[in-house]
Design an enzyme around this catalytic site. Structure first.
Site, PDB file in Angstrom:
ATOM      1  N   ASN A 149     -10.354  -0.282  -0.054  1.00 59.17           N
ATOM      2  CA  ASN A 149      -8.888  -0.213  -0.030  1.00 59.17           C
ATOM      3  C   ASN A 149      -8.320  -0.785  -1.330  1.00 59.17           C
ATOM      4  OD1 ASN A 149      -6.158  -0.551   0.427  1.00 59.17           O
ATOM      5  ND2 ASN A 149      -6.396  -1.413   2.480  1.00 59.17           N
ATOM      6  N   HIS A 153      -3.646   7.081   2.944  1.00 57.15           N
ATOM      7  CA  HIS A 153      -4.025   5.764   2.429  1.00 57.15           C
ATOM      8  C   HIS A 153      -5.445   5.443   2.899  1.00 57.15           C
ATOM      9  CE1 HIS A 153      -4.039   1.689   1.218  1.00 57.15           C
ATOM     10  NE2 HIS A 153      -3.887   1.181   2.428  1.00 57.15           N
ATOM     11  N   CYS A 210       0.816  -1.230   0.000  1.00 60.31           N
ATOM     12  CA  CYS A 210       0.000   0.000   0.000  1.00 60.31           C
ATOM     13  C   CYS A 210       0.844   1.271   0.000  1.00 60.31           C
ATOM     14  CB  CYS A 210      -0.944   0.004   1.187  1.00 60.31           C
ATOM     15  SG  CYS A 210      -1.968  -1.466   1.273  1.00 60.31           S
TER      16      CYS A 210
HETATM   17  O1  UT7 Z   1      -3.886  -1.428   3.669  1.00 61.39           O
HETATM   18  C1  UT7 Z   1      -3.649  -1.952   4.940  1.00 61.39           C
HETATM   19  C2  UT7 Z   1      -4.568  -3.070   5.172  1.00 61.39           C
HETATM   20  N1  UT7 Z   1      -5.369  -3.229   6.295  1.00 61.39           N
HETATM   21  C3  UT7 Z   1      -5.775  -2.403   7.261  1.00 61.39           C
HETATM   22  O2  UT7 Z   1      -5.427  -1.270   7.380  1.00 61.39           O
HETATM   23  C4  UT7 Z   1      -6.744  -2.967   8.228  1.00 61.39           C
HETATM   24  C5  UT7 Z   1      -6.554  -2.463   9.632  1.00 61.39           C
HETATM   25  N2  UT7 Z   1      -7.581  -3.008  10.513  1.00 61.39           N
HETATM   26  C6  UT7 Z   1      -8.889  -2.668  10.436  1.00 61.39           C
HETATM   27  O3  UT7 Z   1      -9.259  -1.819   9.642  1.00 61.39           O
HETATM   28  C7  UT7 Z   1      -9.868  -3.315  11.395  1.00 61.39           C
HETATM   29  O4  UT7 Z   1      -9.141  -4.038  12.361  1.00 61.39           O
HETATM   30  C8  UT7 Z   1     -10.862  -4.261  10.673  1.00 61.39           C
HETATM   31  C9  UT7 Z   1     -11.824  -3.440   9.815  1.00 61.39           C
HETATM   32  C10 UT7 Z   1     -10.137  -5.243   9.809  1.00 61.39           C
HETATM   33  C11 UT7 Z   1     -11.697  -5.023  11.693  1.00 61.39           C
HETATM   34  O5  UT7 Z   1     -12.424  -4.128  12.533  1.00 61.39           O
HETATM   35  P1  UT7 Z   1     -12.535  -4.407  14.088  1.00 61.39           P
HETATM   36  O6  UT7 Z   1     -13.412  -3.357  14.667  1.00 61.39           O
HETATM   37  O7  UT7 Z   1     -11.134  -4.508  14.597  1.00 61.39           O
HETATM   38  O8  UT7 Z   1     -13.325  -5.782  14.146  1.00 61.39           O
HETATM   39  P2  UT7 Z   1     -12.853  -7.178  14.746  1.00 61.39           P
HETATM   40  O9  UT7 Z   1     -11.781  -7.771  13.893  1.00 61.39           O
HETATM   41  O10 UT7 Z   1     -12.540  -6.968  16.193  1.00 61.39           O
HETATM   42  O11 UT7 Z   1     -14.147  -8.051  14.620  1.00 61.39           O
HETATM   43  C12 UT7 Z   1     -15.299  -7.812  15.436  1.00 61.39           C
HETATM   44  C13 UT7 Z   1     -16.365  -8.827  15.131  1.00 61.39           C
HETATM   45  C14 UT7 Z   1     -15.863 -10.267  15.184  1.00 61.39           C
HETATM   46  O12 UT7 Z   1     -16.873 -11.042  15.780  1.00 61.39           O
HETATM   47  P3  UT7 Z   1     -16.755 -11.493  17.336  1.00 61.39           P
HETATM   48  O13 UT7 Z   1     -15.491 -12.305  17.409  1.00 61.39           O
HETATM   49  O14 UT7 Z   1     -16.667 -10.217  18.113  1.00 61.39           O
HETATM   50  O15 UT7 Z   1     -18.011 -12.263  17.569  1.00 61.39           O
HETATM   51  C15 UT7 Z   1     -15.746 -10.673  13.747  1.00 61.39           C
HETATM   52  O16 UT7 Z   1     -15.931 -12.059  13.541  1.00 61.39           O
HETATM   53  O17 UT7 Z   1     -16.863  -8.647  13.801  1.00 61.39           O
HETATM   54  C16 UT7 Z   1     -16.886  -9.905  13.117  1.00 61.39           C
HETATM   55  N3  UT7 Z   1     -16.682  -9.649  11.695  1.00 61.39           N
HETATM   56  C17 UT7 Z   1     -17.693  -9.341  10.849  1.00 61.39           C
HETATM   57  N4  UT7 Z   1     -19.017  -9.233  11.041  1.00 61.39           N
HETATM   58  C18 UT7 Z   1     -19.772  -8.887   9.980  1.00 61.39           C
HETATM   59  C19 UT7 Z   1     -15.526  -9.624  10.998  1.00 61.39           C
HETATM   60  N5  UT7 Z   1     -15.764  -9.306   9.719  1.00 61.39           N
HETATM   61  C20 UT7 Z   1     -17.103  -9.128   9.601  1.00 61.39           C
HETATM   62  C21 UT7 Z   1     -17.933  -8.772   8.527  1.00 61.39           C
HETATM   63  N6  UT7 Z   1     -19.260  -8.656   8.760  1.00 61.39           N
HETATM   64  N7  UT7 Z   1     -17.468  -8.514   7.275  1.00 61.39           N
END
Ligand code: UT7
Length: 317
Positions: A274, A244, A110
């Site tokens: 992204n 980004h 990225c």
């Molecule tokens: O270019 C660089 C690339 N990447 C990044 O910059 C990503 C950086 N990280 C992020 O943007 C965030 O960490 C994410 C968007 C990836 C995730 O957001 P979060 O608020 O940290 O969510 P989480 O990973 O803590 O997940 C929370 C819940 C989980 O369920 P439980 O375990 O709490 O029951 C996930 O299983 O959300 C669930 N979940 C979803 N639910 C509905 C994960 N993906 C989804 C989804 N739809 N697509």
């Protein structure tokens, strides 16, 4: 001597998929995706090749700059993965636009657009080039695992390009890397060597979302302050930050830490998701074509991604 940006262009596939569209394919919702990331839709290829997108963005940038392809001295393409492992994506663009200059790829995930700007700056500093095309092109829809809802909903496909000519537009630049595949990786598609019996890893993007989030917010604030200091400027001098586009929450967290007003920090993640290294040049092109930038504006670019890499730079428009 370094460079001045004199033209911008961008391109994306025809098909846009909303969060609701994705909720028919997997257990997710517009509410989850939009509140956690700011993404509402993303463009995905339904047959367009990366080369087609990169060539379209490049043609638009050349037209915007008024520079014919045969007056280019160098083409740099930043991409995680071109249409081929070899030839390079830059060579495919060279043929597509009808240029005849040297061409090569840069992969800094990225952060690739900023790494490539720095590579280009070296060519300008050595007096080797007059006009350079820099195109960032990514097809993330072919790199994510569509059975992993935690990652596939975040990404989109697209290409952004700029034409650089000799000038004094680059005021400062910072690049960082802390190597390792633990936080964010995409394993290679393996060949079929009969001499290596190990089972290849699935060739899909793997990410520690929380780890990358922390790295992103910390590096955005630190890198921006560092490049401004190097350019002898302050946050008050900044016309626009082009960050980004990985997650609107990351952008907002960085913005608040820096104390910048919302209108100074640009975003188009709601429509694109992204697109890795293509995010910043696409945002630059859309802002440029909307007439946002004035001559002399101070633009700060800030990126982070797999590597882990990060980068920031200050440009005078
Ligand atoms: O270019 C660089 C690339 N990447 C990044 O910059 C990503 C950086 N990280 C992020 O943007 C965030 O960490 C994410 C968007 C990836 C995730 O957001 P979060 O608020 O940290 O969510 P989480 O990973 O803590 O997940 C929370 C819940 C989980 O369920 P439980 O375990 O709490 O029951 C996930 O299983 O959300 C669930 N979940 C979803 N639910 C509905 C994960 N993906 C989804 C989804 N739809 N697509």
């Amino acid at each position: 001597m370094n460079f001045q940006i004199i033209g911008t262009g961008s391109a994306h596939p025809a098909c846009s998929k909303t969060n609701d569209d994705l909720s028919h394919l997997m257990e997710t919702s517009d509410e989850w995706i939009s509140t956690r990331t700011g993404i509402r839709s993303r463009y995905v290829s339904t047959g367009e090749t990366l080369t087609e997108l990169a060539v379209e963005a490049s043609r638009k940038a050349l037209e915007n700059a008024g520079v014919p392809a045969d007056e280019l001295d160098l083409i740099i393409c930043s991409t995680i993965r071109g249409d081929y492992i070899t030839p390079s994506e830059a060579c495919m663009v060279q043929r597509g636009i009808g240029a005849s200059c040297p061409a090569f790829d840069v992969n800094a995930a990225c952060s690739g657009f900023l790494y490539s700007l720095d590579v280009a700056a070296g060519y300008f500093a050595r007096g080797r080039v007059k006009n350079v095309l820099l195109v960032s092109a990514e097809m993330m829809s072919k790199l994510v695992n569509w059975k992993d809802r935690a990652t596939c909903v975040l990404f989109g496909d697209g290409a952004g390009a700029v034409v650089l000519t000799q000038g004094e537009g680059l005021l400062s630049m910072k690049l960082t890397a802390q190597g390792g595949a633990e936080m964010l990786s995409i394993p290679h598609v393996e060949g079929n060597s009969p001499f290596c019996p190990t089972e290849p890893a699935p060739p899909y993007l793997l990410m520690d979302g929380h780890g990358v989030y922390r790295f992103a917010v910390a590096s955005m604030e630190r890198d921006i302050l560092d490049v401004l200091a190097e350019a002898n400027l302050t946050l008050g001098d900044v016309s626009y930050v082009l960050p980004h586009q990985a997650n609107l929450r990351i952008i907002e967290a960085g913005r608040k830490k820096l104390g910048l007003p919302p209108e100074r920090v640009l975003s188009n993640i709601n429509r694109h998701g992204n697109m890795s290294s293509a995010c910043i040049p696409t945002l630059m092109d859309e802002s440029n074509r909307a007439g946002l930038f004035r001559r002399g504006d101070i633009l700060v670019l800030s990126a982070f991604g797999s590597g882990l890499t990060s980068a920031a730079c200050v440009l005078r428009w």
